[in-house]
Write a protein that holds these residues in place. Structure first.
Motif, PDB file in Angstrom:
ATOM      1  N   GLU A 280      -1.849  -7.857  58.710  1.00  0.00           N
ATOM      2  CA  GLU A 280      -0.422  -7.519  58.815  1.00  0.00           C
ATOM      3  C   GLU A 280       0.184  -7.869  60.175  1.00  0.00           C
ATOM      4  OE1 GLU A 280      -2.809  -5.535  59.575  1.00  0.00           O
ATOM      5  OE2 GLU A 280      -2.153  -4.274  61.229  1.00  0.00           O
ATOM      6  N   VAL A 281      -0.670  -8.296  61.113  1.00  0.00           N
ATOM      7  CA  VAL A 281      -0.225  -8.379  62.512  1.00  0.00           C
ATOM      8  C   VAL A 281       0.886  -9.420  62.736  1.00  0.00           C
ATOM      9  CG1 VAL A 281      -0.995  -9.059  64.843  1.00  0.00           C
ATOM     10  CG2 VAL A 281      -2.299  -7.393  63.527  1.00  0.00           C
TER      11      VAL A 281
ATOM     12  N   THR B  61      -5.025  -6.051  67.770  1.00  0.00           N
ATOM     13  CA  THR B  61      -4.472  -7.109  66.900  1.00  0.00           C
ATOM     14  C   THR B  61      -5.606  -7.792  66.126  1.00  0.00           C
ATOM     15  OG1 THR B  61      -4.708  -8.838  68.590  1.00  0.00           O
ATOM     16  CG2 THR B  61      -2.598  -7.657  68.517  1.00  0.00           C
TER      17      THR B  61
ATOM     18  N   ASP C  61      -3.004   0.717  61.126  1.00  0.00           N
ATOM     19  CA  ASP C  61      -2.593  -0.692  61.260  1.00  0.00           C
ATOM     20  C   ASP C  61      -1.153  -0.780  61.752  1.00  0.00           C
ATOM     21  OD1 ASP C  61      -0.846  -0.429  59.034  1.00  0.00           O
ATOM     22  OD2 ASP C  61      -2.542  -0.759  57.677  1.00  0.00           O
TER      23      ASP C  61
ATOM     24  N   LEU D 265      -4.694   2.546  67.881  1.00  0.00           N
ATOM     25  CA  LEU D 265      -5.054   1.834  66.652  1.00  0.00           C
ATOM     26  C   LEU D 265      -6.466   2.234  66.276  1.00  0.00           C
ATOM     27  CD1 LEU D 265      -3.318  -0.282  65.060  1.00  0.00           C
ATOM     28  CD2 LEU D 265      -2.483   0.203  67.350  1.00  0.00           C
TER      29      LEU D 265
ATOM     30  N   SER E 230     -10.197  -8.231  65.445  1.00  0.00           N
ATOM     31  CA  SER E 230     -11.433  -7.464  65.323  1.00  0.00           C
ATOM     32  C   SER E 230     -12.344  -7.646  66.542  1.00  0.00           C
ATOM     33  CB  SER E 230     -12.192  -7.863  64.059  1.00  0.00           C
ATOM     34  OG  SER E 230     -12.799  -9.110  64.239  1.00  0.00           O
TER      35      SER E 230
ATOM     36  N   TYR F 260      -5.756  -9.210  62.314  1.00  0.00           N
ATOM     37  CA  TYR F 260      -5.678  -8.352  61.125  1.00  0.00           C
ATOM     38  C   TYR F 260      -4.484  -8.831  60.294  1.00  0.00           C
ATOM     39  CZ  TYR F 260      -9.284  -5.347  63.020  1.00  0.00           C
ATOM     40  OH  TYR F 260     -10.484  -4.868  63.490  1.00  0.00           O
TER      41      TYR F 260
ATOM     42  N   ARG G 256      -8.742   1.097  63.673  1.00  0.00           N
ATOM     43  CA  ARG G 256      -8.981   0.092  62.628  1.00  0.00           C
ATOM     44  C   ARG G 256     -10.215   0.480  61.814  1.00  0.00           C
ATOM     45  NH1 ARG G 256      -4.889  -3.507  61.589  1.00  0.00           N
ATOM     46  NH2 ARG G 256      -3.843  -4.147  63.506  1.00  0.00           N
TER      47      ARG G 256
END
Ligand SMILES: CSCCC(=O)C(=O)COP(=O)(O)O
Ligand SMILES: [Mg+2]
Length: 231
Positions: free
Chosen positions: A106-107, A13, A220, A202, A15, A104, A204
């Motif tokens: 869009e989460v 979700t 994502d 995921l 970084s 991130y 990323r």
């Protein structure tokens, strides 16, 4: 049909950089004073003793335990005791507005969409449950805690242990194949799959999906169609 979405935090979700460059240094710097000013706090003392036990130290001084914990922060050791103490220290940084938890872009919208579609949302992270609640309570997208149905940390077991996922499925009352676990770590997904959960890796940016991914792999959350998640 997927009923439950179980998500990891760091690398999934949010970084890895936020955790390593903001949260860890904040806890590292404040740990010695925190331990000294919480000498009468039973919870703090409990986790200090657990850390000493984990290291096999029979009679460690306070300074030895502090040194040990700092070593563990630097090594990113996923110790339940260290994570519990870090969570307590991070609370002040969130409350004073020194930082907000990275997400991130869009989460938050994707979590809301899954919730609106009737999915139950849970977190499983090495960070302690109180730290997870702070993380989503003080996120860059605001307080997301109302979206979550529950939280699991390593008190349920390690994230690479199959049994942890069996325990989580039992605790939330869902059959394993109705749960999808989202993570950036293949070994965690392997354990989840061995317990019968569905899985999505995921990757990323700048990481990319492996050529021969053993798990469904996406860049994502927008690329996840939970109801089409295959075992
Ligand atoms: C939610 S607390 C901050 C993250 C943390 O300490 C950690 O170890 C995260 O590991 P994860 O299992 O979410 O990859
Ligand atoms: Mg992770």
């Amino acid at each position: 049909m997927i009923q439950v979405i179980l998500t990891d935090i760091e690398g999934t979700t949010s970084s890895i950089r936020f955790v390593k460059d903001v949260l860890f240094p904040y806890a590292r710097q404040r740990l010695p004073a925190f331990v000294e000013t919480h000498a009468d706090d039973a919870d703090v003392q409990h986790w200090l003793q657990e850390a000493a036990k984990e290291a096999g130290l029979v009679s460690a001084s306070q300074q030895e335990i502090i040194d040990l914990l700092i070593e563990w922060i630097d090594a990113d050791r996923k110790s339940t005791a260290l994570k519990a103490l870090q969570g307590m220290i991070w609370k002040d940084g969130y409350a004073s507005g020194e930082y907000r938890a990275h997400l991130y872009p869009e989460v938050a919208a994707r979590l809301r969409a899954w919730k609106d579609a009737g999915k139950r949302l849970y977190v499983y992270s090495s960070g302690s449950v109180p730290a997870q609640k702070l993380f989503f309570g003080y996120s860059e997208a605001g307080d997301l805690t109302p979206l979550f149905d529950g939280y699991f940390d390593t008190e349920v077991g390690g994230k690479r242990d199959v049994e942890s996922y069996r325990r989580i499925a039992a605790a939330i009352g869902a059959t394993p194949d109705t749960i999808v676990f989202l993570s950036d770590i293949v070994e965690e997904l392997d354990a989840a799959r061995a317990a019968g959960l569905r899985t999505t890796l995921l990757a990323r940016a700048p990481t990319t999906c492996p050529a021969e991914a053993a798990h469904r792999c996406v860049a994502d959350f927008d690329a996840i169609d939970v109801d089409r998640t295959t075992p």
